[in-house]
Design an enzyme around this catalytic site. Structure first.
Site, mmCIF file in Angstrom:
data_model
loop_
_atom_site.group_PDB
_atom_site.id
_atom_site.type_symbol
_atom_site.label_atom_id
_atom_site.label_comp_id
_atom_site.label_asym_id
_atom_site.label_seq_id
_atom_site.Cartn_x
_atom_site.Cartn_y
_atom_site.Cartn_z
ATOM 1 N N ARG A 86 10.034 -11.099 -10.280
ATOM 2 C CA ARG A 86 10.940 -10.066 -10.790
ATOM 3 C C ARG A 86 12.314 -10.124 -10.128
ATOM 4 O O ARG A 86 12.951 -9.093 -9.894
ATOM 5 C CB ARG A 86 10.333 -8.666 -10.603
ATOM 6 C CG ARG A 86 8.975 -8.481 -11.232
ATOM 7 C CD ARG A 86 8.988 -8.618 -12.741
ATOM 8 N NE ARG A 86 7.629 -8.454 -13.251
ATOM 9 C CZ ARG A 86 6.747 -9.456 -13.378
ATOM 10 N NH1 ARG A 86 7.118 -10.700 -13.068
ATOM 11 N NH2 ARG A 86 5.536 -9.236 -13.838
ATOM 12 N N SER A 102 5.798 -0.808 -16.454
ATOM 13 C CA SER A 102 5.408 -0.857 -15.039
ATOM 14 C C SER A 102 6.566 -0.381 -14.166
ATOM 15 O O SER A 102 7.624 -1.011 -14.142
ATOM 16 C CB SER A 102 5.006 -2.279 -14.650
ATOM 17 O OG SER A 102 3.884 -2.700 -15.393
ATOM 18 N N GLU A 140 10.188 -1.439 -9.635
ATOM 19 C CA GLU A 140 10.687 -2.549 -10.435
ATOM 20 C C GLU A 140 11.862 -2.080 -11.284
ATOM 21 O O GLU A 140 12.728 -2.860 -11.662
ATOM 22 C CB GLU A 140 9.562 -3.071 -11.327
ATOM 23 C CG GLU A 140 9.937 -4.215 -12.245
ATOM 24 C CD GLU A 140 8.760 -4.710 -13.066
ATOM 25 O OE1 GLU A 140 8.993 -5.235 -14.171
ATOM 26 O OE2 GLU A 140 7.596 -4.574 -12.613
#
Length: 338
Positions: free
Chosen positions: A164, A238, A334
């Site tokens: 990520r 998420s 995230e």
């Protein structure tokens, strides 16, 4: 024509459904407009941020600056003997690209089905799911350098892709306007069905050797079963990254929690699902004010209705504290919090 609005609401540009405003909103639809946008940004005495569909964005207040969005469309492909290069406009919806590839028998990216967002964001965030990441397939990125207005092509090798992460999120932040991304895929590949519960779901359907279309539909079914629709309950998918810990820490936790799921990264590191730890801390399905944790997937924070960004941050902070207290592990969002 380039879209240019002042005092603009971003409610339709973030999947949490937060009604925050920006001073100015610019949207480019081609190379010429991207260059014009870069020129405006160079001359403006305001901060700016580039967004995709807002599926990885949490707004905690009005943004006192310029928000930039790409509306560049188009998907094309070029085959060689071993590879196919699929070139996409940065404003294309990510899942439309995956669907297009599967329809044209390019099944390599099928595990990334139904991830929300756009093509440009895939190159920035290195989106991923079920053992695959966008960075596995990105070949080149076409962009406008904001400081000069020049068109440049950036090879994947220069982007420093990790879990990520990429240079676009770090030292290259706000340096480029991405216009197109080219993904390179082998013409012959074996599907990855041994991540998560993909194989079990295929077996439930009576499928042993799935086609790309069958695998895509299975992954879509899995995601739809556990993830809320942002149109019905605001969320950004998420919310937290899955932490990667060293082997000694993993072994300590595995002794205490023998059923703890984990994924081997290398000989020295293991990835532990943040959602599992959040659930163990008792947060699954719970709420803190108007913000809550999804009842089917503890990794997803949701807007129960009317929550502002600060309320969702407060819930995130409470969850992070409990995970740290119980497992001794820091988990990090995230989502980009602004």
């Amino acid at each position: 024509m380039m879209r240019d609005f002042h005092d603009y609401s971003l409610k339709e540009h973030n999947t949490f459904g937060i009604d925050a405003k920006c001073c100015r909103f610019l949207e480019y639809g081609n190379i010429v407009e991207a260059k014009q946008t870069a020129e405006i940004l160079r001359g403006a005495q305001l901060p700016f941020m580039v967004i995709g569909s807002g599926s990885n964005l949490l707004l905690t207040k009005d943004y006192e600056g310029i928000v930039v969005h790409s509306a560049m469309k188009g998907i094309s492909s070029k085959e060689s003997e071993e590879y196919v290069d699929v070139r996409c406009g940065s404003g294309e919806t990510w899942d439309d690209v995956v669907a297009w590839c599967v329809c044209h028998s390019y099944g390599n990216m099928v595990n990334l089905s139904l991830i929300p967002g756009e093509v440009g964001a895939s190159a920035v965030q290195n989106i991923g799911a079920y053992g695959s990441e966008a960075g596995d397939f990105i070949h080149t990125i076409h962009a406008i350098e904001i400081s000069t207005g020049k068109e440049i092509v950036i090879p994947k090798e220069d982007c420093d892709y990790g879990y990520r992460s990429s240079k676009f999120k770090k030292e290259w932040r706000n340096r480029f306007l991405i216009t197109e991304v080219t993904y390179r895929m082998a013409l012959h590949c074996e599907p990855n069905i041994d991540y998560g519960n993909i194989r079990a779901e295929l077996e439930r359907k009576g499928i042993t050797t799935p086609t790309s279309g069958e695998l895509r539909q299975t992954i879509i079914d899995i995601r739809n079963a556990k993830l809320p629709d942002p149109k019905e309950e605001g969320n950004a998918g998420s919310f937290f990254m899955n932490p990667v810990v060293d082997r000694s820490r993993y072994e300590q936790l595995a002794t205490k929690y023998p059923s703890m799921p984990h994924y081997k990264i290398d000989e020295d590191h293991e990835k532990i699902p943040a959602g599992w730890m959040i659930e163990k801390c008792g947060w699954k399905g719970k709420s803190l004010g108007r913000a809550g944790v999804h009842a089917k997937q503890a990794l997803v924070l949701v807007n129960r209705g009317g929550a502002n960004g600060s309320e969702i941050v407060a819930l995130s902070d409470a969850i992070r504290k409990d995970v740290k207290d119980q497992f001794g592990i820091d988990i990090f969002p995230e989502v980009n919090i602004v």
